[in-house]
Design a protein around this motif. Structure first.
Motif, PDB file in Angstrom:
ATOM      1  N   GLY A   1      37.048  62.337  37.322  1.00 37.11           N
ATOM      2  CA  GLY A   1      37.136  62.275  38.773  1.00 37.11           C
ATOM      3  C   GLY A   1      36.062  61.405  39.387  1.00 37.11           C
ATOM      4  O   GLY A   1      36.028  61.207  40.590  1.00 37.11           O
ATOM      5  N   ARG A   2      35.176  60.878  38.549  1.00 36.61           N
ATOM      6  CA  ARG A   2      34.056  60.107  39.093  1.00 36.61           C
ATOM      7  C   ARG A   2      34.486  58.733  39.564  1.00 36.61           C
ATOM      8  O   ARG A   2      35.126  57.990  38.805  1.00 36.61           O
ATOM      9  N   PRO A   3      34.119  58.369  40.770  1.00 41.03           N
ATOM     10  CA  PRO A   3      34.477  57.032  41.247  1.00 41.03           C
ATOM     11  C   PRO A   3      33.727  55.963  40.446  1.00 41.03           C
ATOM     12  O   PRO A   3      32.560  56.145  40.110  1.00 41.03           O
ATOM     13  N   VAL A   4      34.434  54.886  40.143  1.00 42.52           N
ATOM     14  CA  VAL A   4      33.798  53.751  39.455  1.00 42.52           C
ATOM     15  C   VAL A   4      34.150  52.474  40.205  1.00 42.52           C
ATOM     16  O   VAL A   4      35.060  52.463  41.030  1.00 42.52           O
ATOM     17  N   ASP A   5      33.418  51.402  39.906  1.00 45.19           N
ATOM     18  CA  ASP A   5      33.717  50.143  40.591  1.00 45.19           C
ATOM     19  C   ASP A   5      34.490  49.216  39.658  1.00 45.19           C
ATOM     20  O   ASP A   5      34.858  49.582  38.550  1.00 45.19           O
ATOM     21  N   GLU A   6      34.703  47.994  40.110  1.00 48.13           N
ATOM     22  CA  GLU A   6      35.575  47.071  39.382  1.00 48.13           C
ATOM     23  C   GLU A   6      34.977  46.610  38.053  1.00 48.13           C
ATOM     24  O   GLU A   6      35.661  46.006  37.234  1.00 48.13           O
ATOM     25  N   ASN A   7      33.700  46.871  37.836  1.00 44.86           N
ATOM     26  CA  ASN A   7      33.072  46.463  36.575  1.00 44.86           C
ATOM     27  C   ASN A   7      33.206  47.511  35.473  1.00 44.86           C
ATOM     28  O   ASN A   7      32.694  47.324  34.363  1.00 44.86           O
ATOM     29  N   TYR A   8      33.881  48.581  35.771  1.00 43.31           N
ATOM     30  CA  TYR A   8      34.078  49.651  34.781  1.00 43.31           C
ATOM     31  C   TYR A   8      34.890  49.112  33.596  1.00 43.31           C
ATOM     32  O   TYR A   8      35.894  48.431  33.768  1.00 43.31           O
ATOM     33  N   VAL A   9      34.434  49.427  32.385  1.00 40.54           N
ATOM     34  CA  VAL A   9      35.110  48.941  31.179  1.00 40.54           C
ATOM     35  C   VAL A   9      36.185  49.944  30.743  1.00 40.54           C
ATOM     36  O   VAL A   9      35.900  51.124  30.537  1.00 40.54           O
ATOM     37  N   LEU A  10      37.400  49.454  30.621  1.00 40.59           N
ATOM     38  CA  LEU A  10      38.523  50.309  30.223  1.00 40.59           C
ATOM     39  C   LEU A  10      38.581  50.417  28.703  1.00 40.59           C
ATOM     40  O   LEU A  10      38.357  49.428  28.005  1.00 40.59           O
ATOM     41  N   ARG A  11      38.869  51.602  28.221  1.00 41.04           N
ATOM     42  CA  ARG A  11      38.990  51.833  26.783  1.00 41.04           C
ATOM     43  C   ARG A  11      40.417  52.234  26.448  1.00 41.04           C
ATOM     44  O   ARG A  11      41.059  52.935  27.221  1.00 41.04           O
ATOM     45  N   HIS A  12      40.872  51.808  25.287  1.00 44.42           N
ATOM     46  CA  HIS A  12      42.214  52.186  24.870  1.00 44.42           C
ATOM     47  C   HIS A  12      42.276  53.700  24.718  1.00 44.42           C
ATOM     48  O   HIS A  12      41.442  54.282  24.033  1.00 44.42           O
ATOM     49  N   PRO A  13      43.250  54.349  25.356  1.00 45.05           N
ATOM     50  CA  PRO A  13      43.343  55.811  25.211  1.00 45.05           C
ATOM     51  C   PRO A  13      43.661  56.187  23.769  1.00 45.05           C
ATOM     52  O   PRO A  13      44.352  55.445  23.063  1.00 45.05           O
ATOM     53  N   ILE A  14      43.142  57.314  23.336  1.00 43.95           N
ATOM     54  CA  ILE A  14      43.279  57.713  21.926  1.00 43.95           C
ATOM     55  C   ILE A  14      44.727  58.055  21.581  1.00 43.95           C
ATOM     56  O   ILE A  14      45.236  57.642  20.549  1.00 43.95           O
ATOM     57  N   ASP A  15      45.379  58.806  22.441  1.00 41.68           N
ATOM     58  CA  ASP A  15      46.689  59.337  22.059  1.00 41.68           C
ATOM     59  C   ASP A  15      47.800  58.868  22.997  1.00 41.68           C
ATOM     60  O   ASP A  15      48.773  59.568  23.220  1.00 41.68           O
ATOM     61  N   SER A  16      47.627  57.694  23.565  1.00 42.23           N
ATOM     62  CA  SER A  16      48.628  57.210  24.502  1.00 42.23           C
ATOM     63  C   SER A  16      48.556  55.687  24.554  1.00 42.23           C
ATOM     64  O   SER A  16      47.627  55.081  24.013  1.00 42.23           O
ATOM     65  N   ASP A  17      49.535  55.076  25.179  1.00 45.72           N
ATOM     66  CA  ASP A  17      49.459  53.626  25.343  1.00 45.72           C
ATOM     67  C   ASP A  17      49.380  53.235  26.813  1.00 45.72           C
ATOM     68  O   ASP A  17      49.720  52.129  27.195  1.00 45.72           O
ATOM     69  N   SER A  18      48.967  54.194  27.631  1.00 44.60           N
ATOM     70  CA  SER A  18      48.792  53.854  29.052  1.00 44.60           C
ATOM     71  C   SER A  18      47.709  54.726  29.665  1.00 44.60           C
ATOM     72  O   SER A  18      47.450  55.837  29.200  1.00 44.60           O
ATOM     73  N   ILE A  19      47.069  54.211  30.666  1.00 41.69           N
ATOM     74  CA  ILE A  19      46.126  54.995  31.445  1.00 41.69           C
ATOM     75  C   ILE A  19      46.432  54.778  32.924  1.00 41.69           C
ATOM     76  O   ILE A  19      47.080  53.790  33.294  1.00 41.69           O
ATOM     77  N   ARG A  20      45.992  55.702  33.723  1.00 41.48           N
ATOM     78  CA  ARG A  20      46.212  55.588  35.162  1.00 41.48           C
ATOM     79  C   ARG A  20      44.873  55.400  35.855  1.00 41.48           C
ATOM     80  O   ARG A  20      43.888  56.045  35.511  1.00 41.48           O
TER      81      ARG A  20
END
Lengths: 154, 260
Positions: A125-144
């Motif tokens: 729930g923590r707000p992040v900015d545009e520099n946040y690094v996205l990681r591949h989800p472990i058990d899925s092929d999509s994140i929201r």
């Protein structure tokens, strides 16, 4: 007929209508792409050119040389429509959004280049900015990623 | 006032000495104050808790379309106008201060059981929290709201919980980063205002019933009616983002819900 999404880095996500029992090769032909061993995945698993496709499949087309499997990022804007974009492990939110076309960019950026939204990535729930690094989800092929305007009025 | 019709949800006779302070009574604040007075706060003759309101602004023409004030109030201090409205509607006087909260404000007046931070700037919310609320053992719940044209946020947290305090602080951004209208002011429309005020006021009803209510309230069941620390909504189209600090958030679009 079946409907299949093709998710490719650097491109808008495309949807294709194919005959029942179509295979990966048919999808790539329809998209004008060439099959490269190890570059096509479904549910985080590499599949070959002859793999049968099913309705509502999401097929990811990555770069086999790098070995990274792309995933889909669903940017859900509260009070507005969603935008889906491909990403790769290590992409920042900013880099992912850079794949947007000019029209869609206006939905996320102001004319001065500043970002309209704050972002919250799946599971946190923590707000992040545009520099946040996205990681591949472990058990899925999509994140929201939830996008919310920073409002302050009273 | 006869509170008969609300007794199943909130019985004013149980309010006792539980006081409420509102810092700011503009768009959100004027309707929150009205709602709380109608719920029973400020009715001191009946032994019910104080309702204290601070604001140093005057009513202007452009306030009439999105605030509780009337045309006859233009030029008057907002707190006086609000006091008049509540006296006329509810029959009792609330405690008001025609001043902005600053370092000279009496701490006891701010440190109520429930404190609403309803000021215009992010900076002032943070300053008031730091100065008056972060060590206020009396305060059960701080309610802070933020409003856009069709979006709103309500934060409700226990200032004596280090985790909740930290989570709230993580949501703060600068005034420069906040969205404003083309004229530089925060955009606002009555429908969003009233919705935001209702959600904010409901935090008090829900918390009060859990902590102090003596009736068999459905709302005591955490699993069925969680006490959200963060509610974000958009009214057009309707989307909700709900979070208990420290837990995964929930989004709701219309009748569909999903874990995010």
């Amino acid at each position: 007929m079946i409907t299949v999404k093709l998710v490719e880095l650097g491109s808008a996500i495309q949807e294709y209508c194919l005959e029942d029992s179509s295979c990966v090769g048919d999808l790539l032909d329809a998209a004008g792409k060439t099959f490269v061993q190890g570059s096509v995945t479904r549910n985080n698993t590499a599949i070959n050119k002859g793999a049968t496709l099913y309705n509502n499949d999401r097929i990811f087309l990555g770069r086999a040389t790098k070995g990274n499997v792309p995933f889909e990022v669903n940017f859900m804007r509260l009070g507005s429509s969603s935008v889906n974009l491909p990403a790769e492990d290590g992409y920042t939110i900013k880099r992912t959004l850079e794949q947007l076309g000019a029209e869609d960019r206006n939905k996320f950026y102001r004319p001065d280049g500043s970002v309209v939204y704050e972002f919250r990535v799946s599971g946190s729930g923590r707000p992040v900015d545009e520099n946040y690094v996205l990681r591949h989800p472990i058990d899925s092929d999509s994140i929201r990623v939830i996008c919310a305007e920073r409002v302050k009025g009273n | 006032m006869d509170y008969l019709r609300q007794l199943n949800l909130l019985d004013p006779r149980q309010i006792g000495k539980k006081s409420i302070t509102l810092v700011g009574c503009g768009a959100t604040g004027s309707y929150v104050a009205l709602a709380l007075a109608q719920l029973g706060w400020g009715d001191l003759a009946r032994g019910q808790g104080k309702l204290i309101v601070f604001d140093g602004d005057k009513v202007e023409d452009h306030n009439l379309c999105n605030q509780a004030f009337e045309i006859s109030h233009v030029g008057k201090p907002k707190v006086e106008a609000l006091k008049e409205i509540i006296l006329r509607k509810c029959g009792f006087n609330i405690e008001t201060y025609n001043e902005m909260v600053d370092e000279n404000t009496d701490k006891k007046l701010i440190q109520s059981n429930y404190v609403f931070l309803l000021t215009d700037t992010m900076k002032s919310r943070r300053e008031i929290f730091d100065k008056f609320l972060q060590y206020s053992f009396k305060t059960d719940l701080v309610i802070e709201t933020r409003m856009g044209l069709r979006d709103g946020r309500v934060y409700a947290f226990n200032p004596n919980s280090l985790d909740q305090k930290e989570e709230w602080m993580n949501t703060l951004y600068s005034d420069e980063d906040a969205e404003t209208s083309r004229c530089g002011a925060s955009a606002s429309i009555i429908t969003t205002v009233m919705y935001l005020a209702a959600v904010a006021s409901q935090r008090v009803v829900q918390h009060f019933n859990r902590e102090y209510g003596q009736n068999e309230m459905e709302e005591k069941k955490d699993e069925e009616f969680p006490m959200w620390n963060e509610v974000q909504f958009s009214l057009y189209p309707e989307n909700y983002y709900l979070r208990i600090f420290g837990q995964e958030p929930i989004i709701a679009q219309g009748m569909q819900t999903a874990t995010v």
